[in-house]
Motif scaffolding. Structure first.
Motif, PDB file in Angstrom:
ATOM      1  N   VAL A   1      -7.918 -16.665 -10.578  1.00 15.08           N
ATOM      2  CA  VAL A   1      -8.463 -15.402 -11.071  1.00 15.08           C
ATOM      3  C   VAL A   1      -7.434 -14.748 -11.997  1.00 15.08           C
ATOM      4  CG1 VAL A   1      -7.716 -14.134  -9.005  1.00 15.08           C
ATOM      5  CG2 VAL A   1      -9.510 -13.186 -10.448  1.00 15.08           C
ATOM      6  N   GLU A   2      -7.928 -14.314 -13.133  1.00 14.84           N
ATOM      7  CA  GLU A   2      -7.118 -13.579 -14.097  1.00 14.84           C
ATOM      8  C   GLU A   2      -7.584 -12.134 -14.047  1.00 14.84           C
ATOM      9  OE1 GLU A   2      -5.968 -14.051 -18.797  1.00 14.84           O
ATOM     10  OE2 GLU A   2      -7.920 -14.743 -18.126  1.00 14.84           O
ATOM     11  N   PHE A   3      -6.642 -11.190 -14.122  1.00 15.83           N
ATOM     12  CA  PHE A   3      -7.015  -9.783 -14.027  1.00 15.83           C
ATOM     13  C   PHE A   3      -5.956  -8.898 -14.649  1.00 15.83           C
ATOM     14  CE2 PHE A   3      -5.392 -11.394  -9.966  1.00 15.83           C
ATOM     15  CZ  PHE A   3      -4.250 -10.624  -9.770  1.00 15.83           C
ATOM     16  N   VAL A   4      -6.283  -7.621 -14.751  1.00 18.81           N
ATOM     17  CA  VAL A   4      -5.349  -6.604 -15.208  1.00 18.81           C
ATOM     18  C   VAL A   4      -5.077  -5.686 -14.022  1.00 18.81           C
ATOM     19  CG1 VAL A   4      -5.003  -4.653 -16.781  1.00 18.81           C
ATOM     20  CG2 VAL A   4      -6.167  -6.731 -17.579  1.00 18.81           C
ATOM     21  N   VAL A   5      -3.791  -5.453 -13.757  1.00 18.50           N
ATOM     22  CA  VAL A   5      -3.382  -4.566 -12.672  1.00 18.50           C
ATOM     23  C   VAL A   5      -3.160  -3.177 -13.268  1.00 18.50           C
ATOM     24  CG1 VAL A   5      -1.697  -4.116 -10.857  1.00 18.50           C
ATOM     25  CG2 VAL A   5      -2.226  -6.485 -11.518  1.00 18.50           C
ATOM     26  N   ASN A   6      -3.917  -2.208 -12.770  1.00 18.38           N
ATOM     27  CA  ASN A   6      -3.798  -0.810 -13.169  1.00 18.38           C
ATOM     28  C   ASN A   6      -3.206  -0.077 -11.977  1.00 18.38           C
ATOM     29  OD1 ASN A   6      -5.789  -0.715 -15.735  1.00 18.38           O
ATOM     30  ND2 ASN A   6      -6.568  -2.093 -14.176  1.00 18.38           N
ATOM     31  N   GLY A   7      -1.969   0.399 -12.105  1.00 19.72           N
ATOM     32  CA  GLY A   7      -1.329   0.908 -10.909  1.00 19.72           C
ATOM     33  C   GLY A   7      -0.536   2.179 -11.088  1.00 19.72           C
ATOM     34  N   ILE A   8      -0.126   2.696  -9.927  1.00 23.76           N
ATOM     35  CA  ILE A   8       0.776   3.836  -9.816  1.00 23.76           C
ATOM     36  C   ILE A   8       1.901   3.402  -8.882  1.00 23.76           C
ATOM     37  CG2 ILE A   8       1.048   6.229  -9.050  1.00 23.76           C
ATOM     38  CD1 ILE A   8      -1.992   6.572  -9.539  1.00 23.76           C
ATOM     39  N   TYR A   9       3.124   3.579  -9.340  1.00 27.72           N
ATOM     40  CA  TYR A   9       4.325   3.210  -8.574  1.00 27.72           C
ATOM     41  C   TYR A   9       4.714   4.409  -7.717  1.00 27.72           C
ATOM     42  CZ  TYR A   9       9.099   1.240  -8.052  1.00 27.72           C
ATOM     43  OH  TYR A   9      10.290   0.715  -7.577  1.00 27.72           O
ATOM     44  N   LYS A  10       4.403   4.339  -6.417  1.00 31.08           N
ATOM     45  CA  LYS A  10       4.530   5.489  -5.522  1.00 31.08           C
ATOM     46  C   LYS A  10       5.874   5.575  -4.804  1.00 31.08           C
ATOM     47  CE  LYS A  10       1.045   4.467  -2.859  1.00 31.08           C
ATOM     48  NZ  LYS A  10      -0.040   4.557  -1.852  1.00 31.08           N
ATOM     49  N   LYS A  11       6.435   4.438  -4.414  1.00 30.28           N
ATOM     50  CA  LYS A  11       7.643   4.436  -3.592  1.00 30.28           C
ATOM     51  C   LYS A  11       8.565   3.332  -4.090  1.00 30.28           C
ATOM     52  CE  LYS A  11       9.105   3.877   1.216  1.00 30.28           C
ATOM     53  NZ  LYS A  11       8.638   3.508   2.561  1.00 30.28           N
ATOM     54  N   ALA A  12       9.821   3.683  -4.355  1.00 28.07           N
ATOM     55  CA  ALA A  12      10.773   2.738  -4.952  1.00 28.07           C
ATOM     56  C   ALA A  12      11.014   1.518  -4.066  1.00 28.07           C
ATOM     57  CB  ALA A  12      12.095   3.437  -5.237  1.00 28.07           C
ATOM     58  N   GLU A  13      11.195   0.402  -4.752  1.00 28.33           N
ATOM     59  CA  GLU A  13      11.540  -0.865  -4.103  1.00 28.33           C
ATOM     60  C   GLU A  13      13.015  -1.144  -4.397  1.00 28.33           C
ATOM     61  OE1 GLU A  13       9.644  -2.904  -2.340  1.00 28.33           O
ATOM     62  OE2 GLU A  13       7.579  -2.564  -2.939  1.00 28.33           O
ATOM     63  N   GLU A  14      13.711  -1.745  -3.457  1.00 27.92           N
ATOM     64  CA  GLU A  14      15.112  -2.090  -3.639  1.00 27.92           C
ATOM     65  C   GLU A  14      15.269  -2.982  -4.874  1.00 27.92           C
ATOM     66  OE1 GLU A  14      18.632  -4.473  -1.299  1.00 27.92           O
ATOM     67  OE2 GLU A  14      17.021  -3.571  -0.117  1.00 27.92           O
TER      68      GLU A  14
ATOM     69  N   ASP B   1       0.828  -1.206   0.000  1.00 26.21           N
ATOM     70  CA  ASP B   1       0.000   0.000   0.000  1.00 26.21           C
ATOM     71  C   ASP B   1       0.864   1.260   0.000  1.00 26.21           C
ATOM     72  OD1 ASP B   1      -2.453   1.481   0.098  1.00 26.21           O
ATOM     73  OD2 ASP B   1      -2.171   1.725   2.259  1.00 26.21           O
ATOM     74  N   GLU B   2       2.004   1.209   0.682  1.00 30.71           N
ATOM     75  CA  GLU B   2       2.912   2.360   0.701  1.00 30.71           C
ATOM     76  C   GLU B   2       3.578   2.582  -0.659  1.00 30.71           C
ATOM     77  OE1 GLU B   2       5.846   1.645   3.692  1.00 30.71           O
ATOM     78  OE2 GLU B   2       4.405   1.801   5.338  1.00 30.71           O
ATOM     79  N   SER B   3       3.876   1.497  -1.360  1.00 27.12           N
ATOM     80  CA  SER B   3       4.663   1.582  -2.586  1.00 27.12           C
ATOM     81  C   SER B   3       3.836   1.651  -3.869  1.00 27.12           C
ATOM     82  CB  SER B   3       5.613   0.386  -2.671  1.00 27.12           C
ATOM     83  OG  SER B   3       6.494   0.384  -1.571  1.00 27.12           O
ATOM     84  N   TYR B   4       2.611   1.133  -3.828  1.00 29.46           N
ATOM     85  CA  TYR B   4       1.798   1.025  -5.042  1.00 29.46           C
ATOM     86  C   TYR B   4       0.354   1.433  -4.758  1.00 29.46           C
ATOM     87  CZ  TYR B   4       5.721  -2.034  -6.052  1.00 29.46           C
ATOM     88  OH  TYR B   4       6.990  -2.546  -6.203  1.00 29.46           O
ATOM     89  N   ASP B   5      -0.281   1.996  -5.757  1.00 25.53           N
ATOM     90  CA  ASP B   5      -1.716   2.261  -5.711  1.00 25.53           C
ATOM     91  C   ASP B   5      -2.303   1.469  -6.870  1.00 25.53           C
ATOM     92  OD1 ASP B   5      -4.282   3.160  -5.492  1.00 25.53           O
ATOM     93  OD2 ASP B   5      -3.821   5.258  -5.946  1.00 25.53           O
ATOM     94  N   GLU B   6      -2.977   0.362  -6.563  1.00 21.86           N
ATOM     95  CA  GLU B   6      -3.430  -0.540  -7.612  1.00 21.86           C
ATOM     96  C   GLU B   6      -4.931  -0.802  -7.563  1.00 21.86           C
ATOM     97  OE1 GLU B   6       0.550  -3.194  -8.402  1.00 21.86           O
ATOM     98  OE2 GLU B   6      -0.910  -3.988  -6.964  1.00 21.86           O
ATOM     99  N   LYS B   7      -5.476  -0.980  -8.757  1.00 24.47           N
ATOM    100  CA  LYS B   7      -6.867  -1.409  -8.905  1.00 24.47           C
ATOM    101  C   LYS B   7      -6.861  -2.539  -9.925  1.00 24.47           C
ATOM    102  CE  LYS B   7     -11.551  -0.097  -9.666  1.00 24.47           C
ATOM    103  NZ  LYS B   7     -12.444   0.506  -8.769  1.00 24.47           N
ATOM    104  N   LEU B   8      -7.617  -3.582  -9.638  1.00 24.26           N
ATOM    105  CA  LEU B   8      -7.693  -4.734 -10.524  1.00 24.26           C
ATOM    106  C   LEU B   8      -8.958  -4.642 -11.360  1.00 24.26           C
ATOM    107  CD1 LEU B   8      -6.631  -7.462  -7.942  1.00 24.26           C
ATOM    108  CD2 LEU B   8      -5.180  -5.966  -9.353  1.00 24.26           C
ATOM    109  N   THR B   9      -8.814  -4.866 -12.664  1.00 24.60           N
ATOM    110  CA  THR B   9      -9.949  -4.829 -13.573  1.00 24.60           C
ATOM    111  C   THR B   9      -9.953  -6.097 -14.424  1.00 24.60           C
ATOM    112  OG1 THR B   9      -8.661  -3.621 -15.238  1.00 24.60           O
ATOM    113  CG2 THR B   9      -9.969  -2.299 -13.690  1.00 24.60           C
ATOM    114  N   GLU B  10     -11.011  -6.241 -15.212  1.00 23.15           N
ATOM    115  CA  GLU B  10     -11.165  -7.376 -16.124  1.00 23.15           C
ATOM    116  C   GLU B  10     -10.976  -8.713 -15.390  1.00 23.15           C
ATOM    117  OE1 GLU B  10      -9.280  -6.882 -19.985  1.00 23.15           O
ATOM    118  OE2 GLU B  10      -9.032  -4.738 -19.529  1.00 23.15           O
ATOM    119  N   MET B  11     -11.536  -8.799 -14.200  1.00 24.27           N
ATOM    120  CA  MET B  11     -11.375  -9.988 -13.369  1.00 24.27           C
ATOM    121  C   MET B  11     -12.255 -11.130 -13.878  1.00 24.27           C
ATOM    122  SD  MET B  11     -11.082  -8.294  -9.621  1.00 24.27           S
ATOM    123  CE  MET B  11     -10.118  -9.630  -8.990  1.00 24.27           C
TER     124      MET B  11
END
Length: 133
Positions: free
Chosen positions: A77-90, A54-64
């Protein structure tokens, strides 16, 4: 509640960012098998993972699209991840609120009305390309 209903509720909670509702649907000894890395065992580790995501990504799943098998214990379950990359991961690109859209899938097992396993798959190189452009 049938396994399919439990899993659908779990993903509804995910899309609403209702982390407590989502966590209430998982077993205390949940096994989380991520796309990369070691499995996380137990609600404490899974809860920490959910909050970190939740800190690093803002995601919503569609086409589930949900699939269940005859015993009623496993759901895919198959889906499409629609996201925003908010905080870098190592080890991953810098985060500057890049958007991304990537296909993914998950396989879940339900035991005694609670999700006891979540295995998630997505194409990491495709995601890296999306946030690097």
């Amino acid at each position: 509640m049938a396994a399919l209903d439990v899993v659908k509720n779990y993903y509804e909670c995910f899309n609403q960012k209702d982390w407590n509702g989502m966590l209430a649907l998982v077993s205390p000894d949940i096994r989380h098998e991520p796309n990369q890395g070691e499995a996380r065992i137990g609600i404490e580790k899974f809860t920490a993972f959910v909050h970190h995501m939740d800190e690093s990504y803002d995601e919503k799943l569609t086409e589930m699209v949900f699939f269940s098998e005859p015993s009623g214990q496993r759901v895919a379950v198959e889906f499409v991840v629609n996201g925003i990359y908010k905080k870098a991961e190592e080890g991953l690109p810098a985060a500057t609120h890049q958007t991304y859209v990537v296909p993914a899938a998950a396989f879940l097992e339900v035991t005694d009305g609670k999700i006891s396993r979540v295995t998630t798959y997505y194409n990491l190189p495709l995601w890296i390309k999306a946030v690097s452009e």
